[in-house]
Design a protein around this motif. Structure first.
Motif, PDB file in Angstrom:
ATOM      1  N   ASP A  79      27.720  68.072 -15.370  1.00 51.73           N
ATOM      2  CA  ASP A  79      27.842  68.757 -14.087  1.00 51.73           C
ATOM      3  C   ASP A  79      29.268  68.644 -13.555  1.00 51.73           C
ATOM      4  O   ASP A  79      29.930  67.623 -13.744  1.00 51.73           O
ATOM      5  CB  ASP A  79      26.883  68.146 -13.059  1.00 51.73           C
ATOM      6  CG  ASP A  79      25.428  68.410 -13.415  1.00 51.73           C
ATOM      7  OD1 ASP A  79      25.138  69.477 -14.001  1.00 51.73           O
ATOM      8  OD2 ASP A  79      24.577  67.549 -13.104  1.00 51.73           O
ATOM      9  N   PRO A  80      29.734  69.687 -12.856  1.00 48.16           N
ATOM     10  CA  PRO A  80      31.083  69.612 -12.286  1.00 48.16           C
ATOM     11  C   PRO A  80      31.174  68.525 -11.218  1.00 48.16           C
ATOM     12  O   PRO A  80      30.203  68.250 -10.513  1.00 48.16           O
ATOM     13  CB  PRO A  80      31.298  70.995 -11.679  1.00 48.16           C
ATOM     14  CG  PRO A  80      29.937  71.554 -11.474  1.00 48.16           C
ATOM     15  CD  PRO A  80      29.055  70.933 -12.509  1.00 48.16           C
ATOM     16  N   ALA A  81      32.339  67.921 -11.133  1.00 53.46           N
ATOM     17  CA  ALA A  81      32.605  66.892 -10.123  1.00 53.46           C
ATOM     18  C   ALA A  81      33.943  67.197  -9.466  1.00 53.46           C
ATOM     19  O   ALA A  81      34.866  67.694 -10.123  1.00 53.46           O
ATOM     20  CB  ALA A  81      32.643  65.513 -10.768  1.00 53.46           C
ATOM     21  N   ASN A  82      34.050  66.914  -8.211  1.00 49.07           N
ATOM     22  CA  ASN A  82      35.297  67.139  -7.478  1.00 49.07           C
ATOM     23  C   ASN A  82      36.210  65.943  -7.750  1.00 49.07           C
ATOM     24  O   ASN A  82      36.167  64.945  -7.056  1.00 49.07           O
ATOM     25  CB  ASN A  82      35.000  67.290  -5.984  1.00 49.07           C
ATOM     26  CG  ASN A  82      36.138  67.918  -5.234  1.00 49.07           C
ATOM     27  OD1 ASN A  82      37.112  68.368  -5.825  1.00 49.07           O
ATOM     28  ND2 ASN A  82      36.017  67.954  -3.924  1.00 49.07           N
ATOM     29  N   VAL A  83      37.048  66.058  -8.792  1.00 50.56           N
ATOM     30  CA  VAL A  83      37.815  64.906  -9.266  1.00 50.56           C
ATOM     31  C   VAL A  83      39.281  64.910  -8.814  1.00 50.56           C
ATOM     32  O   VAL A  83      40.070  64.094  -9.305  1.00 50.56           O
ATOM     33  CB  VAL A  83      37.727  64.775 -10.805  1.00 50.56           C
ATOM     34  CG1 VAL A  83      36.296  64.490 -11.233  1.00 50.56           C
ATOM     35  CG2 VAL A  83      38.245  66.017 -11.512  1.00 50.56           C
ATOM     36  N   THR A 100      37.628  70.538  -1.229  1.00 51.20           N
ATOM     37  CA  THR A 100      36.850  69.598  -0.435  1.00 51.20           C
ATOM     38  C   THR A 100      35.371  69.675  -0.774  1.00 51.20           C
ATOM     39  O   THR A 100      34.601  68.783  -0.428  1.00 51.20           O
ATOM     40  CB  THR A 100      37.037  69.858   1.076  1.00 51.20           C
ATOM     41  OG1 THR A 100      36.656  71.202   1.366  1.00 51.20           O
ATOM     42  CG2 THR A 100      38.479  69.620   1.492  1.00 51.20           C
ATOM     43  N   GLU A 101      34.985  70.753  -1.476  1.00 51.02           N
ATOM     44  CA  GLU A 101      33.577  70.947  -1.824  1.00 51.02           C
ATOM     45  C   GLU A 101      33.497  71.866  -3.045  1.00 51.02           C
ATOM     46  O   GLU A 101      34.313  72.771  -3.207  1.00 51.02           O
ATOM     47  CB  GLU A 101      32.863  71.601  -0.639  1.00 51.02           C
ATOM     48  CG  GLU A 101      31.391  71.808  -0.797  1.00 51.02           C
ATOM     49  CD  GLU A 101      30.751  72.468   0.431  1.00 51.02           C
ATOM     50  OE1 GLU A 101      29.577  72.872   0.293  1.00 51.02           O
ATOM     51  OE2 GLU A 101      31.391  72.588   1.483  1.00 51.02           O
ATOM     52  N   LEU A 102      32.499  71.629  -3.877  1.00 46.05           N
ATOM     53  CA  LEU A 102      32.169  72.511  -4.996  1.00 46.05           C
ATOM     54  C   LEU A 102      30.750  73.003  -4.783  1.00 46.05           C
ATOM     55  O   LEU A 102      29.887  72.253  -4.321  1.00 46.05           O
ATOM     56  CB  LEU A 102      32.225  71.762  -6.336  1.00 46.05           C
ATOM     57  CG  LEU A 102      33.560  71.167  -6.745  1.00 46.05           C
ATOM     58  CD1 LEU A 102      33.387  70.360  -8.036  1.00 46.05           C
ATOM     59  CD2 LEU A 102      34.612  72.247  -6.937  1.00 46.05           C
ATOM     60  N   LYS A 103      30.519  74.292  -5.126  1.00 46.90           N
ATOM     61  CA  LYS A 103      29.178  74.844  -4.927  1.00 46.90           C
ATOM     62  C   LYS A 103      28.955  76.009  -5.880  1.00 46.90           C
ATOM     63  O   LYS A 103      29.873  76.771  -6.167  1.00 46.90           O
ATOM     64  CB  LYS A 103      29.022  75.323  -3.478  1.00 46.90           C
ATOM     65  CG  LYS A 103      27.649  75.806  -3.125  1.00 46.90           C
ATOM     66  CD  LYS A 103      27.545  76.190  -1.663  1.00 46.90           C
ATOM     67  CE  LYS A 103      26.160  76.776  -1.392  1.00 46.90           C
ATOM     68  NZ  LYS A 103      26.048  77.260  -0.023  1.00 46.90           N
ATOM     69  N   PHE A 142      33.006  79.505 -14.022  1.00 46.57           N
ATOM     70  CA  PHE A 142      31.923  78.817 -14.716  1.00 46.57           C
ATOM     71  C   PHE A 142      30.609  79.470 -14.293  1.00 46.57           C
ATOM     72  O   PHE A 142      30.355  79.633 -13.102  1.00 46.57           O
ATOM     73  CB  PHE A 142      31.900  77.334 -14.332  1.00 46.57           C
ATOM     74  CG  PHE A 142      33.012  76.531 -14.935  1.00 46.57           C
ATOM     75  CD1 PHE A 142      32.861  75.954 -16.188  1.00 46.57           C
ATOM     76  CD2 PHE A 142      34.207  76.361 -14.264  1.00 46.57           C
ATOM     77  CE1 PHE A 142      33.883  75.207 -16.755  1.00 46.57           C
ATOM     78  CE2 PHE A 142      35.240  75.612 -14.818  1.00 46.57           C
ATOM     79  CZ  PHE A 142      35.079  75.042 -16.064  1.00 46.57           C
ATOM     80  N   VAL A 143      29.786  79.842 -15.268  1.00 46.00           N
ATOM     81  CA  VAL A 143      28.505  80.487 -14.994  1.00 46.00           C
ATOM     82  C   VAL A 143      27.395  79.601 -15.541  1.00 46.00           C
ATOM     83  O   VAL A 143      27.382  79.282 -16.729  1.00 46.00           O
ATOM     84  CB  VAL A 143      28.426  81.884 -15.652  1.00 46.00           C
ATOM     85  CG1 VAL A 143      27.104  82.555 -15.323  1.00 46.00           C
ATOM     86  CG2 VAL A 143      29.593  82.750 -15.217  1.00 46.00           C
ATOM     87  N   GLY A 156      36.509  68.117 -14.008  1.00 40.01           N
ATOM     88  CA  GLY A 156      36.076  67.221 -15.069  1.00 40.01           C
ATOM     89  C   GLY A 156      35.316  67.890 -16.208  1.00 40.01           C
ATOM     90  O   GLY A 156      34.613  67.218 -16.948  1.00 40.01           O
ATOM     91  N   LEU A 157      35.468  69.208 -16.353  1.00 41.39           N
ATOM     92  CA  LEU A 157      34.783  69.939 -17.410  1.00 41.39           C
ATOM     93  C   LEU A 157      35.783  70.488 -18.421  1.00 41.39           C
ATOM     94  O   LEU A 157      36.905  70.839 -18.059  1.00 41.39           O
ATOM     95  CB  LEU A 157      33.980  71.111 -16.826  1.00 41.39           C
ATOM     96  CG  LEU A 157      32.923  70.762 -15.789  1.00 41.39           C
ATOM     97  CD1 LEU A 157      32.270  72.027 -15.268  1.00 41.39           C
ATOM     98  CD2 LEU A 157      31.884  69.800 -16.358  1.00 41.39           C
TER      99      LEU A 157
END
Length: 156
Positions: free
Chosen positions: A103-107, A112-115, A17-18, A66-67
């Protein structure tokens, strides 16, 4: 004469994803994952039997962050570099330049993290799942700056 068994090679899809700043989304893989635990990786996973690559890309993106990818382009395909550890696989990497879902969510428990990372930041990571990701990210960022839909798929 013994019949030779044909070993099935796993297929995977990965989404780069960009965002509008040219940053690429990575997820820090959970320590409980069998492959690449504790490493920054692109979003994605295995293609299920009978599933197209495009459908797998959409499903994995929805399940993990979630995208729903709307515009994407295949930018790389390569064999697993460490099959003795992770099993043999054929990986497909996509630049995702438009998506639905905000926005992306850690679903899920995959990460453990998105960045969001710039290419320069990606080059500094010691725990990145594939050393080629910064090069692939350059291709993904170039796909965004191209801006036309030539060569990119639109998902319904």
């Amino acid at each position: 004469m013994a019949a030779r068994m044909r070993v099935k090679i796993a297929r995977t899809v990965g989404a780069m994803f960009v965002n509008s700043d040219g940053a690429v989304l990575l997820g820090l893989r959970s320590a409980t994952k069998r492959t690449w635990p504790g490493y920054w990786d692109i979003i994605g996973g295995h293609v299920e039997d009978g599933e197209s690559l495009d459908d797998a890309l959409v499903r994995e993106s929805r399940e993990e962050v979630g995208l729903v990818p709307r515009r994407f382009k295949l930018i790389a395909r390569f064999r697993e570099r460490r099959p003795e550890i992770h099993g043999d696989a054929l990986h497909h990497v996509y630049a995702v330049t438009s998506w639905q879902g905000g926005d992306p969510a850690n679903v899920c428990d995959e990460h453990t993290e998105l960045k969001w990372f710039s290419i320069g930041e990606m080059l500094l990571l010691k725990n990145i799942a594939d050393a080629e990701y910064p090069r692939f990210a350059r291709l993904a960022v170039d796909a965004v700056t191209f801006k036309s839909s030539g060569g990119q798929r639109r998902y319904p």
